[in-house]
Design an enzyme around this catalytic site. Structure first.
Site, short mmCIF file in Angstrom:
data_model
loop_
_atom_site.label_atom_id
_atom_site.label_comp_id
_atom_site.label_asym_id
_atom_site.label_seq_id
_atom_site.Cartn_x
_atom_site.Cartn_y
_atom_site.Cartn_z
N TYR A 236 0.85 -1.20 0.00
CA TYR A 236 0.00 0.00 0.00
C TYR A 236 0.88 1.24 0.00
CZ TYR A 236 -4.92 -1.14 0.31
OH TYR A 236 -6.19 -1.51 0.00
N GLU B 30 -0.62 4.82 -0.42
CA GLU B 30 -1.44 6.01 -0.63
C GLU B 30 -0.62 7.28 -0.44
OE1 GLU B 30 -2.84 3.41 1.03
OE2 GLU B 30 -5.04 3.54 0.95
N ASP C 157 -6.56 13.92 -25.15
CA ASP C 157 -6.50 12.52 -24.74
C ASP C 157 -5.67 11.79 -25.79
OD1 ASP C 157 -6.92 9.82 -24.37
OD2 ASP C 157 -9.04 10.02 -23.88
N THR D 249 -3.64 6.36 -21.80
CA THR D 249 -3.38 5.03 -21.28
C THR D 249 -1.90 4.75 -21.53
OG1 THR D 249 -3.97 4.09 -23.40
CG2 THR D 249 -5.69 4.09 -21.73
N LYS E 165 -1.30 1.08 -25.02
CA LYS E 165 -1.65 0.96 -26.45
C LYS E 165 -0.36 1.10 -27.27
CE LYS E 165 -6.44 2.46 -25.88
NZ LYS E 165 -6.69 3.20 -24.63
N ARG F 78 -1.13 -2.24 -18.72
CA ARG F 78 -2.47 -1.64 -18.71
C ARG F 78 -2.49 -0.57 -17.62
NH1 ARG F 78 -6.66 -2.91 -21.37
NH2 ARG F 78 -5.32 -4.38 -22.44
N1 DSN Z 1 -11.16 0.39 -25.43
C1 DSN Z 1 -10.19 1.32 -25.93
C2 DSN Z 1 -10.04 1.20 -27.40
O1 DSN Z 1 -10.10 0.10 -27.89
O2 DSN Z 1 -9.85 2.20 -28.07
C3 DSN Z 1 -10.43 2.69 -25.54
O3 DSN Z 1 -10.75 2.77 -24.21
#
Ligand code: DSN
Length: 418
Positions: free
Chosen positions: A53, A55, A200, A227, A230, A236
């Protein structure tokens, strides 16, 4: 990857893990938001940091025993700042949705307005889809493409709507838009109406980090959310980057913790630090560039076939194809058929789609994962040809599956990217 302890101790879970390993090894992953992480990232995700933990933030935690967590989080922050030219980074968001939710609450009061991309024109669920709770709190209004065939955004209309509705955030970014945005226009509209300019970058973070796409911070954007899993090829997770305003950065930190999250996932933060280190390596630039070359190669094949791609092609890592107009097959049916051939992608609504969300007109696919496996332009074009074969003939899926498996096995998923 092997799982000797799980195999011994939990056969039920083991069966699924082993099945997924095989599916990923033998099939081709074309979902443009997916990728393969390095073995080092996986090791961090499986490390003892999952037990801890923490925090708070480095140097200001609510629990003891932080001599290693602090170091790992500082490494992730410093590497993120370097990758994106940010003055501040919060690496604690558990995912992209968490990052966006925290960002809204950091910058807005309930009832405030956000001007974001129309969802059917490429925007994202967390950009104010009516099914999300965000729409109960904030007022989302939209801009769209002026011309779906070229992808040009209607910036004049965006300015008109912004002047009329006085949004507090001008939100750029997308999950299904294949073109680069005119960042200078977004920032000038934001400045004109006194809004914060937020991008974003979830889908194209790796392209930006690798220098293959423009960096919105270079055009004056105030905040970027993303994120990390990707095109950036990390675990993730999510992240918030602030350009240069300490005041905004402090608001982001408060919104993430204690505003929305409890203990940060320190194993995930260690994995982010490792992935950011990998993305700082010169070879990541080659990777990012190759993603785009491979997308161009695929788009060229679909174009030659006379297929309809939304915006006419792609500048980035993804293609949005009107399967209904091009091949007389719905997006849902195309997804299933290609799945049977070992090619994984997703059905997707196209701009102003007249079909239902669960079976829309389009399919969305891209090259980040294939490129990690070492596919070049010719092999990417070959994948596009297999897809066309499957979508036109429909019957000979078994032959396509064999060809896909051969291609996949010739490009094993790498364990490191040196
Ligand atoms: N689920 C993601 C995507 O495939 O673009 C976005 O959150």
């Amino acid at each position: 990857m092997e799982f000797p302890f799980i195999e011994k101790e939990d056969q039920e879970v083991y069966a699924s893990l082993a099945g997924e390993e095989k599916r990923q090894a033998e099939g081709l992953e074309l979902i443009p938001s997916e990728n393969y992480v390095s073995r080092a990232v996986k090791e961090a995700m499986a490390s003892s940091l999952t037990n801890k933990y923490a925090e708070g933030y480095p140097g200001k935690r609510y629990y003891g025993g932080q001599e290693f967590t602090d170091n790992v989080e500082i490494l992730a922050i410093e590497r993120a700042k370097k990758l994106f030219g940010a003055a501040y980074a919060n690496v604690q968001p558990l995912g992209g949705a968490n990052a966006n939710i925290a960002m809204y609450f950091a910058l807005l009061q309930p009832g405030d307005t956000i001007l974001g991309m129309d969802l059917s024109h490429g925007g994202h669920l967390t950009h104010g889809h009516p099914v999300t709770y965000l729409t109960k709190v904030f007022n989302f209004i939209r801009y769209k493409m002026k011309d779906v065939e070229t992808g040009e955004i209607d910036y004049d209309d965006m300015l008109r709507v912004a002047k009329e509705s006085k949004p507090k955030i001008i939100l750029a970014g997308f999950s299904a838009y294949p073109r680069e945005l005119d960042y200078a226009k977004f920032v000038s509209i934001a400045r004109e109406v006194g809004a914060v300019a937020v991008m974003d970058i979830a889908h194209i973070a790796g392209l930006i980090a690798g220098g293959a796409a423009k960096n919105p911070f270079d055009y004056g954007f105030d905040v970027m959310t993303t994120t990390t899993h990707k095109t950036l090829r990390g675990p993730r997770g999510g992240m918030i980057l602030t350009h240069d305003s300490e005041e905004i950065a402090k608001k982001m930190d408060k919104a993430v913790f204690p505003g929305f999250q409890g203990g940060p996932h320190m194993h995930q933060i260690a994995a982010k630090a490792i992935a950011f280190g990998e993305a700082l390596h010169p070879s990541f630039k080659t990777y990012a560039k190759q993603i785009i070359s491979n997308t161009h190669a695929m788009a060229g094949v679909f174009k030659a076939q006379g297929a309809r791609m939304i915006t006419g092609g792609s500048d980035n890592h993804l293609i949005l194809l009107d399967a209904w107009t091009s091949f007389g097959i719905s997006g849902g049916e195309a997804e299933t058929l290609l799945d049977h051939a070992g090619i994984t992608l997703n059905k997707n609504a196209i701009a102003d789609d007249t079909r239902k969300p669960m079976d829309p007109s389009g399919i969305r696919f891209g090259t980040p994962a294939m490129t990690t496996r070492g596919f070049n332009e010719a092999e990417s074009a070959q994948v596009a040809s297999i897809m066309i074969d499957v979508l036109t003939k429909r019957t000979d899926v078994a032959t396509a599956k064999e060809e896909v498996k051969k291609l996949a096995l010739a490009h094993p998923i790498p364990e490191s990217f040196g």
